[in-house]
Design an enzyme around this catalytic site. Structure first.
Site, PDB file in Angstrom:
ATOM      1  N   HIS A 168      66.610  25.908  40.719  1.00  0.00           N
ATOM      2  CA  HIS A 168      66.150  27.004  39.669  1.00  0.00           C
ATOM      3  C   HIS A 168      64.772  26.436  39.053  1.00  0.00           C
ATOM      4  O   HIS A 168      64.616  25.763  38.407  1.00  0.00           O
ATOM      5  CB  HIS A 168      67.158  27.170  38.918  1.00  0.00           C
ATOM      6  CG  HIS A 168      68.701  27.496  39.156  1.00  0.00           C
ATOM      7  ND1 HIS A 168      69.121  28.551  39.167  1.00  0.00           N
ATOM      8  CD2 HIS A 168      69.500  26.593  39.337  1.00  0.00           C
ATOM      9  CE1 HIS A 168      70.269  28.329  39.547  1.00  0.00           C
ATOM     10  NE2 HIS A 168      70.825  27.266  39.615  1.00  0.00           N
ATOM     11  N   PHE A 169      63.850  27.068  39.895  1.00  0.00           N
ATOM     12  CA  PHE A 169      62.374  27.048  39.417  1.00  0.00           C
ATOM     13  C   PHE A 169      62.043  28.017  38.509  1.00  0.00           C
ATOM     14  O   PHE A 169      60.484  27.887  37.871  1.00  0.00           O
ATOM     15  CB  PHE A 169      61.573  26.671  40.645  1.00  0.00           C
ATOM     16  CG  PHE A 169      61.545  25.483  41.489  1.00  0.00           C
ATOM     17  CD1 PHE A 169      62.456  24.423  40.857  1.00  0.00           C
ATOM     18  CD2 PHE A 169      61.323  25.341  42.605  1.00  0.00           C
ATOM     19  CE1 PHE A 169      62.502  23.336  41.450  1.00  0.00           C
ATOM     20  CE2 PHE A 169      61.133  23.971  43.347  1.00  0.00           C
ATOM     21  CZ  PHE A 169      61.924  22.899  42.909  1.00  0.00           C
ATOM     22  N   ARG A 170      62.615  28.768  37.911  1.00  0.00           N
ATOM     23  CA  ARG A 170      62.232  29.546  36.595  1.00  0.00           C
ATOM     24  C   ARG A 170      61.213  30.757  36.734  1.00  0.00           C
ATOM     25  O   ARG A 170      60.961  31.259  35.782  1.00  0.00           O
ATOM     26  CB  ARG A 170      62.262  28.535  35.397  1.00  0.00           C
ATOM     27  CG  ARG A 170      63.165  27.639  35.354  1.00  0.00           C
ATOM     28  CD  ARG A 170      64.677  28.414  35.148  1.00  0.00           C
ATOM     29  NE  ARG A 170      65.511  27.285  34.610  1.00  0.00           N
ATOM     30  CZ  ARG A 170      66.842  27.410  34.482  1.00  0.00           C
ATOM     31  NH1 ARG A 170      67.186  28.632  35.067  1.00  0.00           N
ATOM     32  NH2 ARG A 170      67.737  26.654  33.954  1.00  0.00           N
ATOM     33  N   ASN A 192      68.095  33.918  39.654  1.00  0.00           N
ATOM     34  CA  ASN A 192      68.415  33.944  38.387  1.00  0.00           C
ATOM     35  C   ASN A 192      66.937  33.696  37.275  1.00  0.00           C
ATOM     36  O   ASN A 192      66.933  32.967  36.353  1.00  0.00           O
ATOM     37  CB  ASN A 192      69.486  33.095  37.618  1.00  0.00           C
ATOM     38  CG  ASN A 192      69.485  31.841  37.677  1.00  0.00           C
ATOM     39  OD1 ASN A 192      68.868  31.395  38.818  1.00  0.00           O
ATOM     40  ND2 ASN A 192      70.382  31.082  36.842  1.00  0.00           N
ATOM     41  N   HIS A 247      78.715  31.062  43.438  1.00  0.00           N
ATOM     42  CA  HIS A 247      78.822  30.238  41.967  1.00  0.00           C
ATOM     43  C   HIS A 247      80.290  30.664  41.883  1.00  0.00           C
ATOM     44  O   HIS A 247      80.378  31.807  41.410  1.00  0.00           O
ATOM     45  CB  HIS A 247      77.904  30.517  40.927  1.00  0.00           C
ATOM     46  CG  HIS A 247      78.226  29.699  39.659  1.00  0.00           C
ATOM     47  ND1 HIS A 247      77.374  29.002  38.917  1.00  0.00           N
ATOM     48  CD2 HIS A 247      79.290  29.569  38.965  1.00  0.00           C
ATOM     49  CE1 HIS A 247      77.945  28.756  37.909  1.00  0.00           C
ATOM     50  NE2 HIS A 247      79.125  28.906  37.807  1.00  0.00           N
ATOM     51  N   HIS A 251      78.437  23.885  44.132  1.00  0.00           N
ATOM     52  CA  HIS A 251      78.528  22.716  43.271  1.00  0.00           C
ATOM     53  C   HIS A 251      80.018  22.708  42.775  1.00  0.00           C
ATOM     54  O   HIS A 251      80.379  22.771  41.875  1.00  0.00           O
ATOM     55  CB  HIS A 251      77.803  23.030  41.983  1.00  0.00           C
ATOM     56  CG  HIS A 251      77.643  24.378  41.314  1.00  0.00           C
ATOM     57  ND1 HIS A 251      78.631  25.236  41.408  1.00  0.00           N
ATOM     58  CD2 HIS A 251      76.514  24.991  40.730  1.00  0.00           C
ATOM     59  CE1 HIS A 251      78.262  26.496  40.982  1.00  0.00           C
ATOM     60  NE2 HIS A 251      76.801  26.124  40.594  1.00  0.00           N
ATOM     61  N   ASP A 267      71.109  21.327  42.074  1.00  0.00           N
ATOM     62  CA  ASP A 267      71.436  22.460  41.074  1.00  0.00           C
ATOM     63  C   ASP A 267      70.422  22.124  39.840  1.00  0.00           C
ATOM     64  O   ASP A 267      70.665  22.366  38.735  1.00  0.00           O
ATOM     65  CB  ASP A 267      72.722  22.331  40.335  1.00  0.00           C
ATOM     66  CG  ASP A 267      72.877  23.506  39.645  1.00  0.00           C
ATOM     67  OD1 ASP A 267      72.221  24.654  39.780  1.00  0.00           O
ATOM     68  OD2 ASP A 267      74.127  23.799  38.919  1.00  0.00           O
ATOM     69  N   HIS A 285      65.813  23.063  31.276  1.00  0.00           N
ATOM     70  CA  HIS A 285      65.520  23.733  29.937  1.00  0.00           C
ATOM     71  C   HIS A 285      64.623  22.693  29.198  1.00  0.00           C
ATOM     72  O   HIS A 285      64.527  21.712  29.171  1.00  0.00           O
ATOM     73  CB  HIS A 285      66.564  24.056  29.317  1.00  0.00           C
ATOM     74  CG  HIS A 285      67.565  25.224  30.161  1.00  0.00           C
ATOM     75  ND1 HIS A 285      67.440  26.128  30.159  1.00  0.00           N
ATOM     76  CD2 HIS A 285      68.742  24.656  30.685  1.00  0.00           C
ATOM     77  CE1 HIS A 285      68.421  26.887  30.954  1.00  0.00           C
ATOM     78  NE2 HIS A 285      69.087  25.932  31.172  1.00  0.00           N
TER      79      HIS A 285
END
Length: 443
Positions: free
Chosen positions: A64-66, A96, A181, A235, A306, A310
């Protein structure tokens, strides 16, 4: 007449599909052109790797590289920089973001953002949502799209696919393997009081308990079998899921993560607090032992990090207001090499989980093995190097790892992507020239 190549890697211990042997590899135009003695051959870049081991380039199929929308935590440049530093040659990025990646335009936007900024090769998942189901069969074939991703629980924005009717509609659209997921949203909502009353991350794995994961995995497999649709369960964290999924490998492939293979409750929560908080959660040693057994038994197909960063400010919020997720793309290789050195799996099994496995289950073109004609992707490692993972080493924008201070044996020395050395001895080289990963089913 002596042959001339762009790059020759000499005298490394090379992990090939037919075994591990000391040999030489010649590269031109980004592809492997020859493997063997290479007597008399020369190259503009001729590198002696004596004492080092050459793996097929490691592929991390869950990060997840945002970007877009949450770049204060990570972006495509910093995330792929972390990947390169950690020995990873390609990443699959999750949908996401903000806004969520649920349209063709959003996929194309991410591909455009990566151009000239991504240090490694890349592909992007499109998120299934109630309002895009009718387009998924078309959009999953966009070049550079890794496929469809479903969140059965704990999603952001409009990405939640919680009920069986909607899930069945998604499974009926298209034909590529779908990544999922698996946590049951109804049970998560019903049990949220466990987190709120416990008010400490030590209850995270009690709130998101075994049944929450197992219920979702069973629902998914039943619907996938009915639809005849291949799925990939992300996962997996529980002994019970591994036992169940072992009987359904004809339809469902399986991922686990280095974090779940390395950390264990309750110690990780007492030591790290919210920095050990992720979804699905880190569980006790019974489950960790079961994950290792599933690797030994061939149930697990792939490792994904995964990677879900944050900021410290966000992670320092009181539980359960604190967000779930931790960095992982940069630590995947050193953690797993350390496990190899401790005898928990062979180097060849690690290669299957991080190169051949991803290529096999996602039908990647030209990656996943060291063979003539394949992309010249290599993760060069020193199996004997003793290092300590530190926050200072982490390239990710958030600047921390739950493994700060952990000593490991085995370390990535160079990352080579399609013949271009992008990291050597801890230094990034050249420019960010990552390209979209190619898939058989998008051709």
């Amino acid at each position: 007449m002596a042959q001339t190549f762009d790059l020759i890697l000499r005298n490394g211990m090379v992990v090939t599909p037919s075994g591990t042997l000391r040999t030489n590899i010649a590269v031109s135009d980004g592809r492997i052109r020859a493997i063997g003695d290479l007597l008399g051959a020369s190259a503009a870049d001729d590198v002696d790797l004596r004492g080092l081991t050459v793996l097929p380039g490691v592929i991390d199929t869950q990060v997840h590289f945002r970007e877009p929308g949450l770049e204060h935590k990570e972006d495509l440049e910093s995330g792929t920089r972390a990947a390169a530093q950690g020995g990873v040659v390609a990443i699959f990025e999750m949908p996401n973001t903000k806004p969520s990646t649920t349209t063709a335009d959003a996929i194309l936007d991410k591909l455009a953002r990566a151009r000239g900024r991504a240090w490694v090769d890349h592909a992007f998942f499109i998120g299934a949502a109630s309002d895009n189901i009718d387009h998924l069969a078309e959009w999953e074939r966009i070049p550079g799209c890794a496929g469809i991703k479903i969140f059965m629980g704990s999603s952001t924005g409009n990405l939640l696919v919680a009920d069986d009717e909607t899930l069945a509609r998604v499974l009926a659209q298209g034909f590529r393997r779908i990544a999922v997921h698996c946590e049951d949203e109804g049970r998560l909502v019903e049990r949220k009081h466990v987190a709120e009353e416990g008010a400490h991350p030590r209850v995270h794995h009690q709130w998101r308990d075994v049944e929450t994961a197992l219920m979702a995995s069973k629902r998914l497999v039943a619907l996938a079998e009915k639809a005849g649709r291949r799925v990939h369960v992300l996962h997996v964290t529980t002994a019970e899921e591994m036992e169940f999924l072992a009987g359904h490998k004809d339809i469902a492939t399986v991922e686990t993560t280095p974090q779940h293979l390395t950390l264990a409750a309750p110690d990780c929560y007492e030591r790290l607090g919210t920095y050990a908080q992720m979804n699905p959660p880190i569980r006790g040693t019974r489950h960790r032992d079961a994950l290792w057994a599933a690797i030994a038994d061939g149930v697990v197909d792939v490792l994904g990090s995964d990677h879900a960063p944050h900021t410290r400010e966000e992670k320092d919020k009181p539980y359960p207001q604190s967000p779930s997720g931790m960095t992982g793309v940069q630590t995947l290789v050193p953690l797993m090499l350390d496990h190899v050195n401790h005898g928990r799996l062979s180097l060849e099994r690690l290669v299957d989980l991080t190169s051949a496995g991803p290529a096999r289950i996602y039908n990647i073109v030209g990656k996943g093995r060291i063979a003539v004609g394949y992309d010249a992707d290599f993760t060069v490692v020193d199996m004997k190097a003793e290092r300590t993972i530190t926050n200072d080493w982490i390239e990710s924008r958030c600047g921390w790892t739950p493994f700060d201070g952990q000593k490991v044996t085995g370390w990535p020395i160079a990352t080579i992507v399609r013949g271009q050395t992008v990291m050597r001895d801890g230094q990034l080289l050249g420019s960010a020239a990552g390209e979209p990963v190619r898939f058989q089913e998008s051709r």
